[in-house]
Design a protein around this motif. Structure first.
Motif, PDB file in Angstrom:
ATOM      1  N   ASN A  60       9.684  -3.081   4.232  1.00 55.61           N
ATOM      2  CA  ASN A  60       9.084  -3.050   5.478  1.00 55.61           C
ATOM      3  C   ASN A  60       9.781  -3.887   6.440  1.00 55.61           C
ATOM      4  O   ASN A  60      10.465  -5.029   6.299  1.00 55.61           O
ATOM      5  N   PRO A  82      12.555   4.291   0.688  1.00 61.27           N
ATOM      6  CA  PRO A  82      11.109   3.498   0.810  1.00 61.27           C
ATOM      7  C   PRO A  82      11.236   3.010   2.218  1.00 61.27           C
ATOM      8  O   PRO A  82      12.350   2.286   2.502  1.00 61.27           O
ATOM      9  N   ARG A  85       5.509  -0.328   2.230  1.00 61.44           N
ATOM     10  CA  ARG A  85       4.767  -0.927   1.171  1.00 61.44           C
ATOM     11  C   ARG A  85       3.967  -1.999   1.438  1.00 61.44           C
ATOM     12  O   ARG A  85       4.342  -2.956   1.894  1.00 61.44           O
ATOM     13  N   ASN A  86       2.867  -1.641   1.435  1.00 63.68           N
ATOM     14  CA  ASN A  86       1.618  -2.646   1.535  1.00 63.68           C
ATOM     15  C   ASN A  86       0.594  -2.438   0.850  1.00 63.68           C
ATOM     16  O   ASN A  86       0.559  -1.388   0.035  1.00 63.68           O
ATOM     17  N   ASP A  90       1.764   3.292   0.990  1.00 65.80           N
ATOM     18  CA  ASP A  90       3.017   3.665   0.574  1.00 65.80           C
ATOM     19  C   ASP A  90       3.554   4.667   1.433  1.00 65.80           C
ATOM     20  O   ASP A  90       2.888   5.610   1.651  1.00 65.80           O
ATOM     21  N   ASP A  92       7.332   6.940   2.257  1.00 70.52           N
ATOM     22  CA  ASP A  92       8.890   7.006   2.314  1.00 70.52           C
ATOM     23  C   ASP A  92       9.433   8.352   2.765  1.00 70.52           C
ATOM     24  O   ASP A  92       8.666   9.269   3.232  1.00 70.52           O
ATOM     25  N   ALA A 165      -1.437   3.358  -1.714  1.00 72.89           N
ATOM     26  CA  ALA A 165      -0.478   2.140  -2.400  1.00 72.89           C
ATOM     27  C   ALA A 165      -0.650   2.174  -3.846  1.00 72.89           C
ATOM     28  O   ALA A 165      -1.910   2.320  -4.337  1.00 72.89           O
ATOM     29  N   GLY A 166       0.444   2.496  -4.719  1.00 67.83           N
ATOM     30  CA  GLY A 166       0.356   2.258  -6.231  1.00 67.83           C
ATOM     31  C   GLY A 166      -0.281   3.291  -6.909  1.00 67.83           C
ATOM     32  O   GLY A 166      -0.605   3.204  -8.039  1.00 67.83           O
TER      33      GLY A 166
END
Length: 319
Positions: A60, A82, A85-86, A90, A92, A165-166
């Motif tokens: 970030n 990337p 990312r938080n 996400d 990209d 995210a994730g």
């Protein structure tokens, strides 16, 4: 959430497909954008702001310049950069080489969206007639719909992709899953079935055909649900506000933007005023004052904000 307080509504409807209709179906792109009791809270209040600005941790950063991203990957056709990312989202930049095709995959409980920055791609989504997306297409894949992307044409396709995210991708049994850290893929069956998205979340918006073909402002949704919010905010040039106008901050959520056209000026707490060009990504970490605005030297500019929740509280200084 980045809301536009000055733009009028475009008079024409957007064209888009839905899961149950063809690519020619009409999409209004609007429903109540503020499901609240009143536009504003009636009285002033104490809001909790971080004592120290929330830091930017890699990957970030406040301003990702597309020119620098492309320079870093010069000479390559297949790459992933990337960007965000938080804990909620996400994102990209992804380049896919000429003639290359992704594996069919889906996501379990949240949509995936992307904006085509360059090249052409054939998008195949279960339940939808395949279509070719070019620069400016905003594509939305509802959860539990298998999809794939194939680059067509004579140069790689480049997209800015945003996901929950994730969230690991899931694959049909005729594909070999790509390794995912900390997960082991198992053959299963599942329920319930694919998402039935609301009509106001189109499968795609062809920005340059449907919105960017005139100088008219536009203020409307792309996709909204309880985990994902993205608007289309288009307007004419504006003078730069004084630095005393800090804008607003959000208590719990980070916000980021893709610059679709023109230039967007940003004043973000801890950084001097700057302008972002087409294809750039800008992030305001949660709790930081921020103020986006259309640049004065670009006739028309458009920004696409991304947020993890709809109707996020905007906290403005009382002075």
């Amino acid at each position: 959430m980045d809301r536009h307080f000055t733009l009028g509504l475009a008079g024409s409807a957007l064209l888009a497909v839905t899961l149950a209709a063809s690519a020619g179906a009409q999409f209004a792109g609007r429903e109540d954008p503020m499901p609240v009791t009143t536009p504003k809270i009636a009285e002033s209040y104490w809001s909790a702001k971080p004592s120290k600005p929330t830091p930017y941790t890699a990957p970030n950063k406040v301003h990702w310049k597309l020119s620098e991203i492309l320079a870093a990957h010069r000479g390559k056709s297949d790459w992933v950069q990337p960007i965000i990312r938080n804990p909620e989202q996400d994102a990209d930049y992804i380049s896919l080489g000429v003639g290359k095709k992704t594996k069919r995959k889906m996501y379990a409980d949240d949509r995936v969206v992307w904006i085509v920055q360059d090249g052409s791609m054939r998008v195949s989504i279960d339940g939808v007639e395949p279509f070719v997306a070019t620069k400016g297409f905003m594509v939305n894949v509802p959860f539990r719909h298998f999809y794939s992307i194939e680059t067509v044409g004579d140069r790689p396709s480049l997209r800015f992709e945003v996901r929950q995210a994730g969230s690991p991708p899931l694959y049909p049994v005729d594909e070999t899953p790509d390794p995912y850290p900390g997960r082991t893929y198992m053959k299963v069956t599942g329920s319930p079935g694919p998402s039935k998205d609301r009509d106001t979340n189109p499968i795609y918006v062809d920005f340059w055909k449907q919105i960017g073909n005139s100088d008219k402002p536009y203020n409307g949704k792309f996709v909204w649900d309880d985990h994902f919010t993205s608007n289309i905010l288009r307007g004419k040039a504006q003078p730069v506000a004084p630095v005393t106008n800090k804008g607003h901050f959000h208590v719990d959520w980070t916000e980021f933007w893709y610059v679709m056209e023109g230039k967007i000026g940003y004043q973000i707490e801890g950084y001097p005023f700057f302008e972002a060009d087409q294809g750039d990504i800008v992030t305001a970490q949660k709790g930081r004052w921020h103020r986006p605005s259309n640049a004065p030297d670009a006739p028309v500019s458009t920004r696409i904000p991304f947020n993890p929740r709809p109707v996020i509280l905007h906290n403005f200084a009382t002075d």
